[in-house]
Design a protein around this motif. Sequence first.
Motif, short mmCIF file in Angstrom:
data_model
loop_
_atom_site.label_atom_id
_atom_site.label_comp_id
_atom_site.label_asym_id
_atom_site.label_seq_id
_atom_site.Cartn_x
_atom_site.Cartn_y
_atom_site.Cartn_z
N VAL A 203 15.81 8.00 1.69
CA VAL A 203 14.95 7.88 2.87
C VAL A 203 14.54 6.42 3.04
O VAL A 203 14.01 5.81 2.12
N VAL A 204 14.79 5.87 4.20
CA VAL A 204 14.38 4.50 4.50
C VAL A 204 12.97 4.51 5.09
O VAL A 204 12.68 5.26 6.01
N LYS A 205 12.09 3.74 4.52
CA LYS A 205 10.69 3.67 4.95
C LYS A 205 10.04 5.07 4.99
O LYS A 205 9.64 5.57 6.05
N ILE A 231 -9.97 10.38 -2.19
CA ILE A 231 -8.67 10.48 -1.52
C ILE A 231 -8.46 9.36 -0.51
O ILE A 231 -7.40 8.71 -0.49
N ILE A 232 -9.44 9.11 0.35
CA ILE A 232 -9.29 8.05 1.36
C ILE A 232 -9.11 6.68 0.71
O ILE A 232 -8.21 5.91 1.11
N PRO A 233 -9.90 6.32 -0.32
CA PRO A 233 -9.65 5.04 -1.00
C PRO A 233 -8.24 4.95 -1.60
O PRO A 233 -7.63 3.87 -1.59
N ALA A 234 -7.72 6.06 -2.11
CA ALA A 234 -6.37 6.06 -2.67
C ALA A 234 -5.33 5.82 -1.57
O ALA A 234 -4.37 5.05 -1.76
N VAL A 235 -5.51 6.48 -0.43
CA VAL A 235 -4.59 6.30 0.69
C VAL A 235 -4.63 4.85 1.18
O VAL A 235 -3.59 4.23 1.44
N GLU A 236 -5.82 4.30 1.29
CA GLU A 236 -5.96 2.92 1.75
C GLU A 236 -5.31 1.94 0.78
O GLU A 236 -4.65 0.98 1.20
N GLN A 237 -5.47 2.17 -0.52
CA GLN A 237 -4.84 1.30 -1.51
C GLN A 237 -3.32 1.45 -1.46
O GLN A 237 -2.59 0.46 -1.58
N GLY A 238 -2.85 2.67 -1.27
CA GLY A 238 -1.42 2.89 -1.16
C GLY A 238 -0.82 2.14 0.01
O GLY A 238 0.25 1.53 -0.12
N GLY A 242 2.05 -1.14 0.45
CA GLY A 242 3.26 -0.98 1.24
C GLY A 242 3.78 0.43 1.36
O GLY A 242 4.86 0.66 1.90
N ILE A 243 3.02 1.41 0.84
CA ILE A 243 3.41 2.80 0.96
C ILE A 243 2.92 3.33 2.31
O ILE A 243 1.74 3.19 2.63
N LEU A 244 3.79 3.94 3.07
CA LEU A 244 3.40 4.48 4.37
C LEU A 244 2.81 5.88 4.17
O LEU A 244 3.46 6.90 4.37
N CYS A 245 1.56 5.91 3.73
CA CYS A 245 0.87 7.17 3.47
C CYS A 245 -0.27 7.34 4.46
O CYS A 245 -0.92 6.37 4.87
#
Length: 353
Positions: A203-205, A231-238, A242-245
């Motif tokens: 999977v690309v991106k 959860i929100i801080p983890a998503v923001e750090q991800g 560069g993780i598109l979460c």
Amino acid sequence: MKNKHEYLRVGITTGDLNGIGMEVIIKGLLDNRLLTTCTPIVYGSSKTASFHRKALKINDFSFNIIQSADEANPKKPNLINCWNEDVEINLGQPSATTGQYALKSIEAAAKDLAEGRIDVIVTLPIDKKTIQGEGFNFPGHTEYFTQLSNEKESLMLLIAENLRVGVVTGHIPLKEVAERLTKEQILQKLRIMNNSLLRDFGVVKPRIAVLGLNPHAGDNGLLGEEEKNIIIPAVEQGRREGILCFGPYASDGFFGSPALGQFDGVLAMYHDQGLTPFKALSFDAGVNFTAGLPIVRTSPDHGVAYDIAGKGEANENSFRQAVYSACDIFMQRKFYREINANKLQPQQKMERE
């Protein structure tokens, strides 16, 4: 050892002998199309295989009995005798005896996998209670193969075509989920899922949806603060990594909404939150894949199914898909390594030119 012209060698464990493991193996291998993709090698016993074949009244099937994976015939379903003694089988009944023979099968296949005699491993369902003992003190296959691979973390990832659902917390009691959930734990699973989508599925991106823990994803703190604090801080750090979460999404409506089709993977907070909707959507075709390991291990997404063992009612499609998925992931990893090997940085390339 195999040459470059042979198909991938798939090691298959029997699972609990009182369950449906051998039934779905025999039914699955009756379909000769599987032999055009791989060379299956079952780690078990010809005596127990014969018992199950007779119980199912299947007369037009036999294994090629071999002593080692090196002797496998690519045109036949193969079986290695991991034990020669008779085993008492009582279909549909939990038994410490069959639990330990399930472990013998796993250990023999895992050894051959480590030594390169097989390429991938497909594990059939075990009874997580009866298998417990000196050689197996784990909640399930996922944790066993994670330790065997000398990895600290892995990800239980359920896959069916383009639906891929992972879980942050796996085989633990529900009452312990909230207290064990941390920002770093979610981040670790996000990293593993992102890397797996790239490496194992091409999977690309990749885009990953993250589910909330509480009803309505906490309803802005009214129904719980885990979303806001963890959860929100983890998503923001991800996302900073560069993780598109994205998320957290309320889990009750997510799997029935158009949003599901916008993502390449879904990260649930706990086992049943992810697996219940997954199995509702893909029960007969789902595959359990342990992402994040150097080895490829898959499994059907069902359990031992004692209630239908020996009745000929078990559906073998999930097993068949587990074999195909293991082969696909192995080849995708090979392709990923090839296209990313020895890539020159732009400056290096210019200097060489």
